[in-house]
Motif scaffolding. Sequence first.
Motif, mmCIF file in Angstrom:
data_model
loop_
_atom_site.group_PDB
_atom_site.id
_atom_site.type_symbol
_atom_site.label_atom_id
_atom_site.label_comp_id
_atom_site.label_asym_id
_atom_site.label_seq_id
_atom_site.Cartn_x
_atom_site.Cartn_y
_atom_site.Cartn_z
ATOM 1 N N GLU A 1 0.824 -1.210 0.000
ATOM 2 C CA GLU A 1 0.000 0.000 0.000
ATOM 3 C C GLU A 1 0.857 1.259 0.000
ATOM 4 O O GLU A 1 0.541 2.241 -0.662
ATOM 5 N N HIS A 2 1.962 1.252 0.747
ATOM 6 C CA HIS A 2 2.870 2.396 0.724
ATOM 7 C C HIS A 2 3.433 2.593 -0.683
ATOM 8 O O HIS A 2 3.592 3.718 -1.156
ATOM 9 N N PHE A 3 3.760 1.489 -1.331
ATOM 10 C CA PHE A 3 4.336 1.574 -2.665
ATOM 11 C C PHE A 3 3.337 2.201 -3.642
ATOM 12 O O PHE A 3 3.681 3.064 -4.449
ATOM 13 N N ARG A 4 2.075 1.770 -3.562
ATOM 14 C CA ARG A 4 1.060 2.321 -4.461
ATOM 15 C C ARG A 4 0.851 3.814 -4.202
ATOM 16 O O ARG A 4 0.681 4.599 -5.134
ATOM 17 N N LEU B 1 3.057 5.857 -3.045
ATOM 18 C CA LEU B 1 4.260 6.536 -3.538
ATOM 19 C C LEU B 1 4.189 6.722 -5.047
ATOM 20 O O LEU B 1 4.521 7.785 -5.573
ATOM 21 N N ALA B 2 3.724 5.698 -5.758
ATOM 22 C CA ALA B 2 3.631 5.771 -7.215
ATOM 23 C C ALA B 2 2.595 6.799 -7.665
ATOM 24 O O ALA B 2 2.688 7.340 -8.772
ATOM 25 N N ALA B 3 1.616 7.087 -6.805
ATOM 26 C CA ALA B 3 0.550 8.022 -7.173
ATOM 27 C C ALA B 3 0.902 9.477 -6.896
ATOM 28 O O ALA B 3 0.179 10.384 -7.326
ATOM 29 N N LEU B 4 2.000 9.747 -6.185
ATOM 30 C CA LEU B 4 2.366 11.127 -5.856
ATOM 31 C C LEU B 4 2.734 11.911 -7.113
ATOM 32 O O LEU B 4 3.469 11.428 -7.969
ATOM 33 N N ASP B 5 2.234 13.113 -7.218
ATOM 34 C CA ASP B 5 2.546 13.991 -8.351
ATOM 35 C C ASP B 5 2.332 15.435 -7.896
ATOM 36 O O ASP B 5 1.219 15.827 -7.560
ATOM 37 N N LEU C 1 0.858 -0.717 -10.422
ATOM 38 C CA LEU C 1 0.619 -0.397 -9.016
ATOM 39 C C LEU C 1 -0.668 0.403 -8.854
ATOM 40 O O LEU C 1 -1.477 0.142 -7.959
ATOM 41 N N GLU C 2 -0.869 1.389 -9.710
ATOM 42 C CA GLU C 2 -2.065 2.230 -9.636
ATOM 43 C C GLU C 2 -3.333 1.421 -9.864
ATOM 44 O O GLU C 2 -4.382 1.716 -9.286
ATOM 45 N N ARG C 3 -3.248 0.375 -10.690
ATOM 46 C CA ARG C 3 -4.412 -0.449 -11.019
ATOM 47 C C ARG C 3 -4.484 -1.717 -10.184
ATOM 48 O O ARG C 3 -5.245 -2.622 -10.486
ATOM 49 N N ARG C 4 -3.649 -1.783 -9.144
ATOM 50 C CA ARG C 4 -3.649 -2.885 -8.187
ATOM 51 C C ARG C 4 -3.403 -4.233 -8.852
ATOM 52 O O ARG C 4 -3.946 -5.268 -8.440
#
Length: 407
Positions: free
Chosen positions: A41-44, A46-50, A377-380
């Motif tokens: 969940e932390h990884f997802r 992190l990938a979503a930060l913009d 990651l964004e799409r699980r």
Amino acid sequence: MRALSLAIDAHHALTPELRERIVENVRTRMQEHPYRLLSPEHFRALAALDTAGPPVVSLYLQLTPERRVGSGWRSALSALSHRISRTTDQSTRASVNADIEDIQGALDQQLPELGRGAAFFACRERGIWRQIALPIPLPDSIQIGPRPYLRPLLRTWGRSDRMLLALLSREQSRFFVSHLGTIEEIYRVKGQRIRGMLTDRVPRDRRDALAIQLMKDEAKALASMAEIIGQEFETSHILLCAPPDMSAAFRGHLSKESLSRLTAFETSVHASSAEIGAAAAAIQDQLKAQEERELIDRLREANPVAVSTGTQETLDCLSEGRVLTLVIDDSYAAAGTQCRLCGSLFEDARLSKCPVCGEADLDAVDDLVEAALQQALERRAQIAFVRDPACRSALSDKAPLQALLRY
């Protein structure tokens, strides 16, 4: 950091309320730990930060034993800071330098006890701060951009790299999660002191039956805890060390899916984390290799409508949200293109217009795999890296990027 702990016995049952508290405690612990092993969940997140503008400083720093002696890491950090200062304009430099000062301050305050490196993602202007223990020493690097630079982390990420270790006994049980050679204790459970309950108040002819029932109740609760922790960390396997009677009872309360991923190993419930990790290492390596082989077989034997077998076909399915498991040759690297409007990814780095939506505003992508992994990651979607040479060769017969599909 010490493991979370609780008691499970005749007076402390695993109620729905306690289950919720266990999940909450695990998640809170992961949030509060300043140098943590990265959860899915932390990884997802992190990938979503913009930031859509202000720079995020992404810094990877090796913290090997040699670096820790005499604060050798300071020289490495100074060199990285100097390198980035020469490549940024004056307005950006002030923001970046402030973030680097924050990173140095964090390292001065406490070097991570876990792992052999650290990653930082910082943007003071947007309130972004992430610091993560790395199980393996990734190359020193520093990047700036509106999103965290995740390529090094993504190259070390995969479900098969995380396993749950369950060490059970009647008086104490311990749960660990391992990731790429690093092991961390998550929960410690105090069990029932059965001898203390079997007093003269209990008829002799009932003592054996009572002891067996107490052990079964405890094993049932521990099986539920294993399911909860495994789900939170999305572990690929459960490695079990337990006496025969407790092992049988524990197995009897696992789901079929968890039972299919269970493997026994031997160690002491009182051993140190390092000793437990060493005892499990060989079995973990065997399981990873076996899982890669089974994954290649699944791709080969699956119904053609349930798999994508070409790189572009895989990218298309990923953009459509159809990918269940993204399978990548870990050595594969290529440039590509991404549409700013719809986010679709393309192998062809020379495109002038998006084939999906017709948008002409396209971005060049230096690392197509990194972009694909971020979308996964964004799409699980699950992520599986193929590293065994024979498996990589079998995968590349069709494409280095393939997928098992949801539909």
